[in-house]
Write a protein that holds these residues in place. Structure first.
Motif, PDB file in Angstrom:
ATOM      1  N   VAL A 295       0.842  -1.193   0.000  1.00 11.89           N
ATOM      2  CA  VAL A 295       0.000   0.000   0.000  1.00 11.89           C
ATOM      3  C   VAL A 295       0.879   1.245   0.000  1.00 11.89           C
ATOM      4  N   HIS A 296       0.505   2.225  -0.858  1.00  6.59           N
ATOM      5  CA  HIS A 296       1.183   3.521  -0.935  1.00  6.59           C
ATOM      6  C   HIS A 296       0.105   4.598  -0.781  1.00  6.59           C
ATOM      7  N   PHE A 297       0.123   5.275   0.350  1.00  7.78           N
ATOM      8  CA  PHE A 297      -0.886   6.300   0.616  1.00  7.78           C
ATOM      9  C   PHE A 297      -0.441   7.631   0.015  1.00  7.78           C
ATOM     10  N   THR A 298      -1.376   8.313  -0.628  1.00  7.64           N
ATOM     11  CA  THR A 298      -1.089   9.653  -1.144  1.00  7.64           C
ATOM     12  C   THR A 298      -1.029  10.633   0.022  1.00  7.64           C
ATOM     13  N   PRO A 299      -0.356  11.759  -0.140  1.00  8.74           N
ATOM     14  CA  PRO A 299      -0.366  12.766   0.928  1.00  8.74           C
ATOM     15  C   PRO A 299      -1.785  13.289   1.158  1.00  8.74           C
ATOM     16  N   THR A 300      -2.029  13.790   2.330  1.00 13.48           N
ATOM     17  CA  THR A 300      -3.336  14.386   2.601  1.00 13.48           C
ATOM     18  C   THR A 300      -3.554  15.593   1.695  1.00 13.48           C
ATOM     19  N   SER A 301      -4.793  15.771   1.262  1.00 12.33           N
ATOM     20  CA  SER A 301      -5.167  16.890   0.368  1.00 12.33           C
ATOM     21  C   SER A 301      -4.377  16.873  -0.935  1.00 12.33           C
ATOM     22  N   ALA A 302      -4.096  15.683  -1.439  1.00 16.58           N
ATOM     23  CA  ALA A 302      -3.350  15.558  -2.697  1.00 16.58           C
ATOM     24  C   ALA A 302      -3.944  14.433  -3.535  1.00 16.58           C
ATOM     25  N   SER A 303      -5.253  14.463  -3.716  1.00 18.21           N
ATOM     26  CA  SER A 303      -5.904  13.417  -4.501  1.00 18.21           C
ATOM     27  C   SER A 303      -5.487  13.456  -5.964  1.00 18.21           C
ATOM     28  N   TRP A 304      -4.925  14.594  -6.421  1.00 17.31           N
ATOM     29  CA  TRP A 304      -4.487  14.707  -7.810  1.00 17.31           C
ATOM     30  C   TRP A 304      -3.349  13.744  -8.129  1.00 17.31           C
ATOM     31  N   LEU A 305      -2.726  13.177  -7.112  1.00 17.00           N
ATOM     32  CA  LEU A 305      -1.669  12.195  -7.346  1.00 17.00           C
ATOM     33  C   LEU A 305      -2.222  10.829  -7.736  1.00 17.00           C
ATOM     34  N   ASN A 306      -3.506  10.611  -7.540  1.00 17.37           N
ATOM     35  CA  ASN A 306      -4.113   9.321  -7.832  1.00 17.37           C
ATOM     36  C   ASN A 306      -4.729   9.371  -9.227  1.00 17.37           C
ATOM     37  N   LEU A 307      -4.203   8.584 -10.158  1.00 13.14           N
ATOM     38  CA  LEU A 307      -4.646   8.640 -11.547  1.00 13.14           C
ATOM     39  C   LEU A 307      -6.094   8.208 -11.734  1.00 13.14           C
ATOM     40  N   VAL A 308      -6.615   7.401 -10.803  1.00 10.97           N
ATOM     41  CA  VAL A 308      -7.996   6.954 -10.990  1.00 10.97           C
ATOM     42  C   VAL A 308      -8.977   8.123 -10.880  1.00 10.97           C
ATOM     43  N   GLU A 309      -8.565   9.214 -10.231  1.00 12.16           N
ATOM     44  CA  GLU A 309      -9.426  10.389 -10.159  1.00 12.16           C
ATOM     45  C   GLU A 309      -9.655  10.970 -11.554  1.00 12.16           C
ATOM     46  N   ARG A 310      -8.650  10.890 -12.403  1.00 14.05           N
ATOM     47  CA  ARG A 310      -8.821  11.367 -13.780  1.00 14.05           C
ATOM     48  C   ARG A 310      -9.799  10.476 -14.538  1.00 14.05           C
ATOM     49  N   TRP A 311      -9.769   9.177 -14.254  1.00 19.19           N
ATOM     50  CA  TRP A 311     -10.725   8.275 -14.897  1.00 19.19           C
ATOM     51  C   TRP A 311     -12.144   8.540 -14.398  1.00 19.19           C
ATOM     52  N   PHE A 312     -12.284   8.850 -13.126  1.00 20.97           N
ATOM     53  CA  PHE A 312     -13.600   9.221 -12.594  1.00 20.97           C
ATOM     54  C   PHE A 312     -14.140  10.467 -13.302  1.00 20.97           C
ATOM     55  N   ALA A 313     -13.260  11.418 -13.613  1.00 23.13           N
ATOM     56  CA  ALA A 313     -13.699  12.624 -14.311  1.00 23.13           C
ATOM     57  C   ALA A 313     -14.235  12.292 -15.697  1.00 23.13           C
ATOM     58  N   LYS A 314     -13.573  11.362 -16.398  1.00 24.04           N
ATOM     59  CA  LYS A 314     -14.067  10.950 -17.714  1.00 24.04           C
ATOM     60  C   LYS A 314     -15.399  10.230 -17.597  1.00 24.04           C
ATOM     61  N   LEU A 315     -15.540   9.395 -16.587  1.00 19.99           N
ATOM     62  CA  LEU A 315     -16.817   8.703 -16.362  1.00 19.99           C
ATOM     63  C   LEU A 315     -17.939   9.703 -16.131  1.00 19.99           C
ATOM     64  N   THR A 316     -17.687  10.713 -15.318  1.00 20.70           N
ATOM     65  CA  THR A 316     -18.702  11.732 -15.048  1.00 20.70           C
ATOM     66  C   THR A 316     -19.064  12.499 -16.310  1.00 20.70           C
ATOM     67  N   GLU A 317     -18.055  12.870 -17.078  1.00 21.30           N
ATOM     68  CA  GLU A 317     -18.290  13.668 -18.286  1.00 21.30           C
ATOM     69  C   GLU A 317     -19.049  12.884 -19.350  1.00 21.30           C
ATOM     70  N   LYS A 318     -18.692  11.619 -19.545  1.00 19.89           N
ATOM     71  CA  LYS A 318     -19.251  10.861 -20.664  1.00 19.89           C
ATOM     72  C   LYS A 318     -20.510  10.072 -20.320  1.00 19.89           C
ATOM     73  N   GLN A 319     -20.708   9.759 -19.041  1.00 22.14           N
ATOM     74  CA  GLN A 319     -21.790   8.847 -18.714  1.00 22.14           C
ATOM     75  C   GLN A 319     -22.764   9.379 -17.672  1.00 22.14           C
ATOM     76  N   LEU A 320     -22.282  10.093 -16.671  1.00 23.03           N
ATOM     77  CA  LEU A 320     -23.134  10.409 -15.530  1.00 23.03           C
ATOM     78  C   LEU A 320     -23.798  11.779 -15.631  1.00 23.03           C
ATOM     79  N   ARG A 321     -23.073  12.800 -16.078  1.00 22.63           N
ATOM     80  CA  ARG A 321     -23.586  14.168 -15.983  1.00 22.63           C
ATOM     81  C   ARG A 321     -24.892  14.345 -16.752  1.00 22.63           C
ATOM     82  N   ARG A 322     -24.997  13.788 -17.932  1.00 17.48           N
ATOM     83  CA  ARG A 322     -26.208  13.959 -18.739  1.00 17.48           C
ATOM     84  C   ARG A 322     -27.060  12.700 -18.779  1.00 17.48           C
TER      85      ARG A 322
END
Length: 366
Positions: A295-322
């Motif tokens: 396990v490798h924990f990201t620093p606190t208040s640094a979720s931008w270090l986790n690449l899956v957050e970028r994938w969540f953004a694509k999911l929201t844009e393409k599937q969830l928002r509309r």
């Protein structure tokens, strides 16, 4: 007029000013050729360069004029200008214009007021309030702000991590992205919680020529779900699972899914944030029993270090928002369908910044 000499006709010798010889140095020829090929060169300057190159090749002014489709006086003008001033003669001279009406003192006063003061009735300056305060026109204030990159109407937010091990964790995680270990899989793990199954109170009106898609502004909630996801940093494939609740018990079920999906001969490096469900005793015991998981924990208040957050953004844009979903089951089916489609042709997110570059950017804010 033709003359008779020894019974033969001959043309009279031409008299007049001889055309001066134009000789180019290798540096001048190289510069002129660059001006003719460079996309950002003005067309007028490129034409002048072609004229001089033609004259430098020994062609007559008439031949150069015919080749470039210009008149002979134009060729003669730039030939003379080049002979007098060389390359500088081909550049446009500074043209006279209207004298400046705004002095340097006025510009300095606007900049000082913008950067060091605020208006009495607002938190920031506008072009109108600054024009009233400085005695200049709104257009003048706008031009000054534009020239110095000032945008008082805009504001941005930032968040700095207070983690005492921030530097060590950044170097650890970025190292996994840029140089992943052999015989191991790097998975970016997180959960997107409380995804609402929202449906509109009236059916959508589809797009048609001259009319965009329309929907009602109000909606009906049909429950929520949580998506647990693990993004493989090297290939871009995602292991996902939708569960109705968001506890350490559900997170353990997802880890079981990850354990079953990853080949047994590979180590697993999990990159996770510091959410409470990731650190419970139940999860700690699960990890202790499986030593191949690291396990490798990201620093606190640094979720931008986790690449899956970028994938969540694509999911929201393409599937969830509309999206419009009449039930939680329909929402989960849509998410699983998106997972299957993206995993058929996965596209990884390529991490490009090194740890030193990231830390240098953070240091600029401090």
């Amino acid at each position: 007029m033709l003359l008779e000499m020894n019974g033969k006709r001959s043309t009279p010798m031409r008299t007049g000013r001889p055309t001066p010889l134009l000789v180019l140095t290798s540096e001048e020829r190289m510069t002129l050729e660059q001006w003719t090929r460079r996309p950002k060169t003005g067309q007028a300057l490129a034409l002048r360069a072609r004229i001089v190159l033609g004259c430098g090749a020994g062609k007559t002014s008439t031949a150069v004029a015919q080749e470039l489709r210009v008149c002979r006086p134009t060729v003669g003008k730039w030939r003379r200008r080049f002979l007098q001033q060389r390359l500088d003669g081909l550049l446009d001279e500074a043209r006279p214009g209207t004298p400046r009406k705004v002095s340097d003192a006025d510009v300095e006063r606007v900049l000082t007021l913008t950067l060091e003061t605020v208006p009495r009735d607002a938190t920031h300056w506008s072009t109108r309030s600054m024009a009233t305060r400085s005695g200049l026109s709104r257009c003048t204030v706008h031009r000054i702000w534009h020239a110095f990159g000032l945008q008082p109407h805009r504001t941005e937010t930032f968040k700095l991590s207070s983690d005492p091990l921030f530097i060590e964790k950044v170097r650890d995680i970025v190292g996994l992205y840029i140089s992943p270990p052999d015989r191991a899989m790097v998975l970016c793990v997180d959960e997107k919680s409380q995804i609402q199954a929202l449906d509109r109170t009236r059916p959508l009106l589809p797009m048609r020529p001259g009319q965009v898609e329309r929907r009602t502004h109000d909606y009906v909630r049909h429950g929520t779900t949580t998506l647990f996801a693990a993004l493989e940093s090297r290939t871009g494939k995602v292991i996902g699972q939708c569960l109705r609740r968001h506890r350490s018990a559900e997170f353990r079920k997802f880890l079981d899914t990850v354990d079953a999906a990853v080949p047994a001969n590979l180590d697993v490096h999990l990159i996770m944030d510091n959410y409470g469900t990731h650190k419970t005793v139940l999860i700690q015991h699960w990890l202790v029993k499986r030593p191949r998981f690291h396990v490798h924990f990201t620093p606190t208040s640094a979720s931008w270090l986790n690449l899956v957050e970028r994938w969540f953004a694509k999911l929201t844009e393409k599937q969830l928002r509309r999206g419009a979903h009449s039930s939680t089951t329909a929402l989960e089916e849509a998410i699983n369908r998106y997972l299957n489609v993206t995993n058929q042709n996965p596209q990884p997110f390529v991490w490009t910044k090194t740890a030193d570059e990231i830390l240098a950017n953070v240091a600029k804010i401090l």
